[in-house]
Structure formats: C-alpha cells, structure tokens
Design an enzyme around this catalytic site. Structure first.
Site, PDB file in Angstrom:
ATOM      1  N   PRO A  78      94.241  89.847  89.040  1.00  0.00           N
ATOM      2  CA  PRO A  78      95.215  88.888  88.540  1.00  0.00           C
ATOM      3  C   PRO A  78      95.158  87.672  89.466  1.00  0.00           C
ATOM      4  CG  PRO A  78      96.307  90.856  89.427  1.00  0.00           C
ATOM      5  CD  PRO A  78      94.874  90.882  89.819  1.00  0.00           C
ATOM      6  N   LYS A 109      99.815  95.437  89.083  1.00  0.00           N
ATOM      7  CA  LYS A 109      98.551  95.351  89.810  1.00  0.00           C
ATOM      8  C   LYS A 109      98.818  95.389  91.307  1.00  0.00           C
ATOM      9  CE  LYS A 109      96.027  94.460  86.128  1.00  0.00           C
ATOM     10  NZ  LYS A 109      94.612  94.267  85.992  1.00  0.00           N
ATOM     11  N   ILE A 141      92.686  91.133  84.185  1.00  0.00           N
ATOM     12  CA  ILE A 141      92.047  92.164  83.376  1.00  0.00           C
ATOM     13  C   ILE A 141      93.183  93.065  82.905  1.00  0.00           C
ATOM     14  CG2 ILE A 141      90.457  94.099  83.357  1.00  0.00           C
ATOM     15  CD1 ILE A 141      89.012  92.737  85.733  1.00  0.00           C
TER      16      ILE A 141
END
Length: 191
Positions: A78, A109, A141
């Site tokens: 990220p 994340k 992602i």
C-alpha cells in the site's frame, strides 16, 4: 491462344470504423476481466490467509494469531503519494506517519510495507483556483474497497483540515494493483 484463366479479384471496400466501434470490444474485454478478477479476489480474500511460508519468503509480518482483516488478507504494497500546495512545515513528517497508520488500520496491511510520500508547497490548482488543495493516489494489492477507501479519505481529510484545506478540495484516487504490476525486492509480488 495462350489464354490465361480469368481470375476474378474481389474488390475490398475500405472498412470505416468509428471510434466507438473500435474501442467497444476492448471495453467488453476489460469489463469481463474486471468481473472475473473481482470474483476471484473476493473468493481469495474471504477464504484464506497467506501461508506462513509465503510470509517467511517475503520477510513479511504475519501474525497468525490475529483475526483476518475484513477487506484484505493479501500482503503487499500500500502506498500513497499526496501532493498539496500548502506548506506543511515541521508537521510534514508527523502527517506522513499519521497517514501511514491510517492506511495500516483501514487496509489491514502491515505498516512495514506502507509507503507515504507527501509533496507540499507544490503548484496545484483545483477548480481553477490555487486555494489550499490536495491530490492523492493510493495504490494497493487488494484492500481497495468502499469502506477502507472512505475511512482513509476521512483520516487524510481530517489531517489536512488543520492546514486550511477544505474537504471539498481534496481528491484521493484509489488503485487496486495486480500483483504482477508491483515491484519489490528485485521482483514483483507475483514472482
């Protein structure tokens, strides 16, 4: 009487393709890919966590005792790049760290993979005006979803509000990146 056989050549008429006809097949292909990728993403994120061996191979944080995040179980990049025409002064690093924490909180994340870059005092206009404004792009992602995007937008907007940037003068674009399109540690997350 050396007659050559008569071969009738078919005349080809030029095909005129309008711009819409030219891109329609591409748009349909993109739509089909997006739907199939979204379905695969939902199935992947709701049914499994990364395996410990994957996390170990990537030197990723992997706390198997924690509950899976509601938006994404995938490790990976990220990152946010934020540009503003406001001078953030000596608070710039503090804001970058707060944005990093917000991304971690709202995407699930590991912060060890979150990257934040802020370019302040930039030449930026919004709506034809150079009044205080900010533009940002966030790439990840997975973990790009309605709820996480909204929560990150609120956090960033709250942080920038202290510098006189009106909430209506901030754009944040969110991009869900394919693993093959994110490079890290001399390879991509796809391998």
């Amino acid at each position: 009487k050396n007659q050559k056989p008569f071969i009738q050549q078919q005349q080809q008429t030029p095909v005129v393709v309008t711009p819409m006809k030219a891109i329609l097949p591409l748009l349909l292909l993109l739509l089909a890919f997006t739907v199939s990728t979204s379905q695969a993403f939902v199935a992947t994120t709701t049914t499994s966590r990364p395996t410990p061996s994957l996390a170990a191979n990537n030197n990723m944080d992997n706390d198997e005792t924690s509950a899976p995040h509601p938006f994404c179980n995938l490790p990976g990049d990220p990152s946010m790049i934020l540009t503003t025409n406001v001078d953030l002064g000596d608070k710039k690093m503090e804001i970058m760290k707060a944005v990093s924490k917000a991304i971690t909180e709202h995407t699930g994340k590991p912060e060890s993979y979150v990257a934040v870059s802020i370019n302040d005092k930039a030449d930026v206009i919004f709506g034809g005006s150079d009044a205080p404004t900010a533009l940002a792009c966030m790439y990840s992602i997975g973990a790009i979803a309605l709820e996480s995007n909204g929560a990150i937008t609120k956090s960033v907007t709250d942080l920038l509000g202290d510098f006189g940037i009106d909430e209506k003068r901030i754009y944040i674009n969110f991009f869900d990146m394919p693993r093959a399109n994110v490079g890290w540690s001399r390879r991509t997350f796809a391998g």
